[in-house]
Design an enzyme around this catalytic site. Sequence first.
Site, PDB file in Angstrom:
ATOM      1  N   ASN A 136       0.849  -1.197   0.000  1.00 56.33           N
ATOM      2  CA  ASN A 136       0.000   0.000   0.000  1.00 56.33           C
ATOM      3  C   ASN A 136       0.885   1.248   0.000  1.00 56.33           C
ATOM      4  N   PHE A 137       0.263   2.392  -0.192  1.00 61.74           N
ATOM      5  CA  PHE A 137       0.911   3.711  -0.083  1.00 61.74           C
ATOM      6  C   PHE A 137       2.054   3.897  -1.084  1.00 61.74           C
ATOM      7  N   LEU A 138       1.940   3.263  -2.255  1.00 58.74           N
ATOM      8  CA  LEU A 138       2.900   3.551  -3.327  1.00 58.74           C
ATOM      9  C   LEU A 138       2.673   4.983  -3.796  1.00 58.74           C
ATOM     10  N   LYS A 147       8.937   8.525 -14.741  1.00 60.20           N
ATOM     11  CA  LYS A 147      10.369   8.267 -14.925  1.00 60.20           C
ATOM     12  C   LYS A 147      10.695   6.815 -14.612  1.00 60.20           C
ATOM     13  N   LEU A 149      10.127   5.173 -11.918  1.00 63.28           N
ATOM     14  CA  LEU A 149      10.540   4.918 -10.526  1.00 63.28           C
ATOM     15  C   LEU A 149       9.675   3.835  -9.879  1.00 63.28           C
ATOM     16  N   ALA A 150       8.379   3.819 -10.210  1.00 57.00           N
ATOM     17  CA  ALA A 150       7.467   2.866  -9.561  1.00 57.00           C
ATOM     18  C   ALA A 150       7.931   1.412  -9.744  1.00 57.00           C
ATOM     19  N   THR A 172      -4.389  -3.309  -3.896  1.00 56.83           N
ATOM     20  CA  THR A 172      -5.504  -2.740  -4.654  1.00 56.83           C
ATOM     21  C   THR A 172      -4.992  -1.520  -5.405  1.00 56.83           C
ATOM     22  N   LEU A 388      -6.713  -0.902   3.303  1.00 55.82           N
ATOM     23  CA  LEU A 388      -6.918   0.488   3.741  1.00 55.82           C
ATOM     24  C   LEU A 388      -6.556   1.496   2.660  1.00 55.82           C
TER      25      LEU A 388
HETATM   26  S1  MYA Z   1      -2.284   1.850  -5.188  1.00 51.82           S
HETATM   27  C1  MYA Z   1      -2.027   3.586  -4.983  1.00 51.82           C
HETATM   28  C2  MYA Z   1      -1.030   4.081  -5.983  1.00 51.82           C
HETATM   29  N1  MYA Z   1      -0.680   5.469  -5.757  1.00 51.82           N
HETATM   30  C3  MYA Z   1      -1.227   6.495  -6.390  1.00 51.82           C
HETATM   31  O1  MYA Z   1      -2.076   6.333  -7.272  1.00 51.82           O
HETATM   32  C4  MYA Z   1      -0.751   7.870  -5.941  1.00 51.82           C
HETATM   33  C5  MYA Z   1      -0.609   8.861  -7.067  1.00 51.82           C
HETATM   34  N2  MYA Z   1       0.234   8.304  -8.126  1.00 51.82           N
HETATM   35  C6  MYA Z   1       1.573   8.120  -8.019  1.00 51.82           C
HETATM   36  O2  MYA Z   1       2.191   8.385  -6.992  1.00 51.82           O
HETATM   37  C7  MYA Z   1       2.270   7.532  -9.229  1.00 51.82           C
HETATM   38  O3  MYA Z   1       1.470   7.751 -10.375  1.00 51.82           O
HETATM   39  C8  MYA Z   1       2.553   6.019  -9.081  1.00 51.82           C
HETATM   40  C9  MYA Z   1       3.154   5.470 -10.390  1.00 51.82           C
HETATM   41  C10 MYA Z   1       3.581   5.799  -7.974  1.00 51.82           C
HETATM   42  C11 MYA Z   1       1.293   5.232  -8.787  1.00 51.82           C
HETATM   43  N3  MYA Z   1       0.233  -0.051  -8.888  1.00 51.82           N
HETATM   44  O4  MYA Z   1       7.128   5.283 -12.243  1.00 51.82           O
HETATM   45  P1  MYA Z   1       6.258   5.148 -13.433  1.00 51.82           P
HETATM   46  C12 MYA Z   1       2.807   0.976 -13.211  1.00 51.82           C
HETATM   47  C13 MYA Z   1       1.108  -0.799  -9.583  1.00 51.82           C
HETATM   48  O5  MYA Z   1       6.793   5.708 -14.704  1.00 51.82           O
HETATM   49  P2  MYA Z   1       4.393   6.954 -12.158  1.00 51.82           P
HETATM   50  C14 MYA Z   1      -1.067   1.139  -4.137  1.00 51.82           C
HETATM   51  O6  MYA Z   1      -0.459   1.782  -3.339  1.00 51.82           O
HETATM   52  C15 MYA Z   1       2.393   1.293 -14.617  1.00 51.82           C
HETATM   53  O7  MYA Z   1       1.403   0.366 -15.036  1.00 51.82           O
HETATM   54  N4  MYA Z   1       1.715  -0.412 -10.707  1.00 51.82           N
HETATM   55  O8  MYA Z   1       4.784   5.759 -13.173  1.00 51.82           O
HETATM   56  C16 MYA Z   1      -0.802  -0.356  -4.317  1.00 51.82           C
HETATM   57  C17 MYA Z   1       3.713   1.159 -15.343  1.00 51.82           C
HETATM   58  O9  MYA Z   1       4.029  -0.206 -15.530  1.00 51.82           O
HETATM   59  P3  MYA Z   1       3.773  -0.893 -16.967  1.00 51.82           P
HETATM   60  C18 MYA Z   1       1.419   0.818 -11.145  1.00 51.82           C
HETATM   61  O10 MYA Z   1       3.036   7.412 -12.552  1.00 51.82           O
HETATM   62  C19 MYA Z   1       0.509  -0.518  -5.082  1.00 51.82           C
HETATM   63  C20 MYA Z   1       4.700   1.719 -14.332  1.00 51.82           C
HETATM   64  O11 MYA Z   1       4.048   1.619 -13.041  1.00 51.82           O
HETATM   65  C21 MYA Z   1       0.520   1.649 -10.487  1.00 51.82           C
HETATM   66  O12 MYA Z   1       5.460   7.954 -12.058  1.00 51.82           O
HETATM   67  C22 MYA Z   1       0.799  -1.913  -5.490  1.00 51.82           C
HETATM   68  C23 MYA Z   1       5.004   3.181 -14.598  1.00 51.82           C
HETATM   69  O13 MYA Z   1       5.921   3.607 -13.635  1.00 51.82           O
HETATM   70  C24 MYA Z   1      -0.093   1.175  -9.316  1.00 51.82           C
HETATM   71  N5  MYA Z   1      -0.974   1.892  -8.617  1.00 51.82           N
HETATM   72  O14 MYA Z   1       4.277   6.218 -10.738  1.00 51.82           O
HETATM   73  C25 MYA Z   1       2.122  -2.044  -6.212  1.00 51.82           C
HETATM   74  N6  MYA Z   1       0.451   2.810 -11.153  1.00 51.82           N
HETATM   75  O15 MYA Z   1       4.644  -0.182 -17.949  1.00 51.82           O
HETATM   76  C26 MYA Z   1       2.369  -3.439  -6.739  1.00 51.82           C
HETATM   77  C27 MYA Z   1       1.263   2.698 -12.215  1.00 51.82           C
HETATM   78  O16 MYA Z   1       4.096  -2.351 -16.824  1.00 51.82           O
HETATM   79  C28 MYA Z   1       2.775  -4.386  -5.641  1.00 51.82           C
HETATM   80  N7  MYA Z   1       1.852   1.497 -12.223  1.00 51.82           N
HETATM   81  O17 MYA Z   1       2.306  -0.669 -17.261  1.00 51.82           O
HETATM   82  C29 MYA Z   1       3.111  -5.743  -6.185  1.00 51.82           C
HETATM   83  C30 MYA Z   1       3.502  -6.743  -5.093  1.00 51.82           C
HETATM   84  C31 MYA Z   1       4.915  -6.472  -4.566  1.00 51.82           C
HETATM   85  C32 MYA Z   1       5.306  -7.361  -3.394  1.00 51.82           C
HETATM   86  C33 MYA Z   1       5.506  -8.842  -3.798  1.00 51.82           C
HETATM   87  C34 MYA Z   1       5.971  -9.693  -2.619  1.00 51.82           C
HETATM   88  C35 MYA Z   1       6.116 -11.123  -2.992  1.00 51.82           C
HETATM   89  O1  JJ1 Z   2     -15.003   9.565  -4.196  1.00 50.61           O
HETATM   90  C1  JJ1 Z   2     -15.148   9.234  -5.355  1.00 50.61           C
HETATM   91  N1  JJ1 Z   2     -16.014   9.831  -6.169  1.00 50.61           N
HETATM   92  C2  JJ1 Z   2     -16.942  10.832  -5.688  1.00 50.61           C
HETATM   93  C3  JJ1 Z   2     -16.486  12.229  -6.021  1.00 50.61           C
HETATM   94  C4  JJ1 Z   2     -16.463  12.500  -7.501  1.00 50.61           C
HETATM   95  C5  JJ1 Z   2     -15.899  13.843  -7.783  1.00 50.61           C
HETATM   96  C6  JJ1 Z   2     -15.661  13.978  -9.251  1.00 50.61           C
HETATM   97  N2  JJ1 Z   2     -14.735  12.993  -9.760  1.00 50.61           N
HETATM   98  C7  JJ1 Z   2     -18.313  10.489  -6.228  1.00 50.61           C
HETATM   99  N3  JJ1 Z   2     -19.307  11.217  -5.749  1.00 50.61           N
HETATM  100  C8  JJ1 Z   2     -20.692  10.948  -6.038  1.00 50.61           C
HETATM  101  C9  JJ1 Z   2     -21.388  10.687  -4.730  1.00 50.61           C
HETATM  102  C10 JJ1 Z   2     -22.907  10.628  -4.854  1.00 50.61           C
HETATM  103  C11 JJ1 Z   2     -23.525  10.785  -3.456  1.00 50.61           C
HETATM  104  C12 JJ1 Z   2     -25.030  10.709  -3.527  1.00 50.61           C
HETATM  105  C13 JJ1 Z   2     -25.473   9.432  -4.184  1.00 50.61           C
HETATM  106  C14 JJ1 Z   2     -24.835   9.247  -5.546  1.00 50.61           C
HETATM  107  C15 JJ1 Z   2     -23.336   9.320  -5.464  1.00 50.61           C
HETATM  108  O2  JJ1 Z   2     -18.488   9.576  -6.998  1.00 50.61           O
HETATM  109  C16 JJ1 Z   2     -14.369   8.067  -5.941  1.00 50.61           C
HETATM  110  C17 JJ1 Z   2     -15.017   6.754  -5.632  1.00 50.61           C
HETATM  111  O3  JJ1 Z   2     -16.284   6.716  -6.154  1.00 50.61           O
HETATM  112  N4  JJ1 Z   2     -13.041   8.081  -5.375  1.00 50.61           N
HETATM  113  C18 JJ1 Z   2     -11.950   8.162  -6.134  1.00 50.61           C
HETATM  114  O4  JJ1 Z   2     -12.022   8.229  -7.354  1.00 50.61           O
HETATM  115  C19 JJ1 Z   2     -10.657   8.104  -5.402  1.00 50.61           C
HETATM  116  C20 JJ1 Z   2      -9.763   7.039  -5.951  1.00 50.61           C
HETATM  117  C21 JJ1 Z   2     -10.356   5.652  -5.915  1.00 50.61           C
HETATM  118  C22 JJ1 Z   2      -9.320   4.600  -6.263  1.00 50.61           C
HETATM  119  C23 JJ1 Z   2      -8.488   4.334  -5.043  1.00 50.61           C
HETATM  120  C24 JJ1 Z   2      -7.205   3.612  -5.219  1.00 50.61           C
HETATM  121  C25 JJ1 Z   2      -6.689   3.365  -3.843  1.00 50.61           C
HETATM  122  C26 JJ1 Z   2      -5.404   2.627  -3.758  1.00 50.61           C
HETATM  123  C27 JJ1 Z   2      -5.407   1.812  -2.523  1.00 50.61           C
HETATM  124  O5  JJ1 Z   2      -4.200   1.221  -2.271  1.00 50.61           O
END
Ligand code: MYA
Ligand code: JJ1
Length: 388
Positions: A136-138, A147, A149-150, A172, A388
């Site tokens: 979590n918290f990537l 770049k 980094l992920a 997730t 979470l």
């Molecule tokens: S999910 C929450 C993720 N965080 C965010 O969405 C926060 C806002 N976004 C960012 O900080 C960046 O956009 C992140 C990507 C860091 C997400 N999970 O470095 P890049 C792939 C997995 O150039 P950036 C959570 O925390 C993408 O498909 N992969 O990209 C669970 C591409 O790969 P490919 C992801 O945008 C995390 C590559 O990364 C995700 O600068 C679980 C691009 O890298 C994502 N959410 O950075 C991680 N987003 O080319 C996996 C993009 O192949 C865990 N990518 O498509 C796996 C298990 C590990 C443990 C195993 C133990 C055995």
């Molecule tokens: O919160 C979310 N959507 C809201 C706000 C939308 C604002 C415009 N984009 C939404 N609101 C409608 C509510 C309405 C209340 C009355 C009844 C009808 C509905 O839909 C969404 C989820 O729906 N949240 C996000 O998009 C945040 C990111 C979700 C992906 C999370 C990934 C987490 C990674 C965990 O490791």
Amino acid sequence: RHKFWETQPVGQFKDTGDTSLPEGPIEPPTPLSEVKQEPYNLPNPYEWTTCDMDSEDTCTEVYNLLKNNYVEDDENMFRFNYSKEFLSWALRPPGYYKSWHIGVRAKASKKLVAFITGVPARIRVRDEVVKMAEINFLCVHKKLRSKRLAPVMIKEVTRRVHLENIWQAAYTAGVVLPTPITTCQYWHRSLNPKKLIDVGFSRLGPRMTMSRTIKLYKLPDSPATPGFRKMELHDVPAVTRLLRNYLSQFVVSPDFDENDVEHWLLPTEGVVDSYLVESPETHDVTDFCSFYTLPSSILGNQNYSILKAAYSYYNVSTKTPLLQLMNDALIVAKQKDFDVFNALDVMDNESFLKELKFGPGDGQLHYYLYNYRIRNALRPSELGLVLL
Ligand code: MYA
Ligand code: JJ1
């Protein structure tokens, strides 16, 4: 398409529907002596850091990185704002490894610019309990996106998980990657409709006025179920029994013991709330509900800066109908001043969402396993796991 994910032991899109592939680990564990001993290389300006979440200062640095750079909705109106207390709780469950709390710093300034975490969990898949990491918290700082980094961070956390002789993970994401075990829908129940509309979280329905909307979402001042009360420490054994029995019906769920229940479900102020129903006659614990606190920053609104959201966590009903139990959860959440109550369509949640006036959101949540194949995607109702 997915230059990184194509190289990883995860279900690949090209294999969907291939009935010859068995369920279970995709690749076998390698001897620990064959796990790479040194960290992966980062681009030259950056260095690895292990984040000590016991340290108030490190916790603050992580908090600030996520507050400014973590997950946003598709229109960039809201951004998750996990509290320090929440992070400290989420990252230090029983048996956690400090080495799985991984940061990246800029060498020159020492500024924290990226983060990824794992925590250990026992996850049951059908009738097997598998030791896993929950990832979590990537997060990569907005200025360092795209770049690649992920992938380095994911490989590094994988290496450190392997060093503890763990070979599977659960995670997730809001984005589609190879390959979800299931895709869940977010649902939202307005508690403070006026604020939600003012900040653009929801809209006034067609032919609805503000005053009709406020009336529609009104709730009683206190819970209706006799014996409904906050969970306490002495309830841990009863709640563990109730929860284990309930979760056993799902295809994928955590295998919680009493230590896990104490950590994950005993109320923690401003982090997790849990309630149960104690039968007034027999004093048995018959029902349980819980939610966690995850506010979002409201980006660029003149009047409000924080949206207070409760997220449905684990709920079990054996006597009180689930609909009534969750209505009581909504009532206590409203009393605690939450603006919205969110839930996924996991477990038995479908049975109360529409009736309790939840509406579908614009977000989805995809669930994944690393190095564990599930032959067919699950229905969300077959999933007994909330991350979470
Ligand atoms: S999910 C929450 C993720 N965080 C965010 O969405 C926060 C806002 N976004 C960012 O900080 C960046 O956009 C992140 C990507 C860091 C997400 N999970 O470095 P890049 C792939 C997995 O150039 P950036 C959570 O925390 C993408 O498909 N992969 O990209 C669970 C591409 O790969 P490919 C992801 O945008 C995390 C590559 O990364 C995700 O600068 C679980 C691009 O890298 C994502 N959410 O950075 C991680 N987003 O080319 C996996 C993009 O192949 C865990 N990518 O498509 C796996 C298990 C590990 C443990 C195993 C133990 C055995
Ligand atoms: O919160 C979310 N959507 C809201 C706000 C939308 C604002 C415009 N984009 C939404 N609101 C409608 C509510 C309405 C209340 C009355 C009844 C009808 C509905 O839909 C969404 C989820 O729906 N949240 C996000 O998009 C945040 C990111 C979700 C992906 C999370 C990934 C987490 C990674 C965990 O490791």
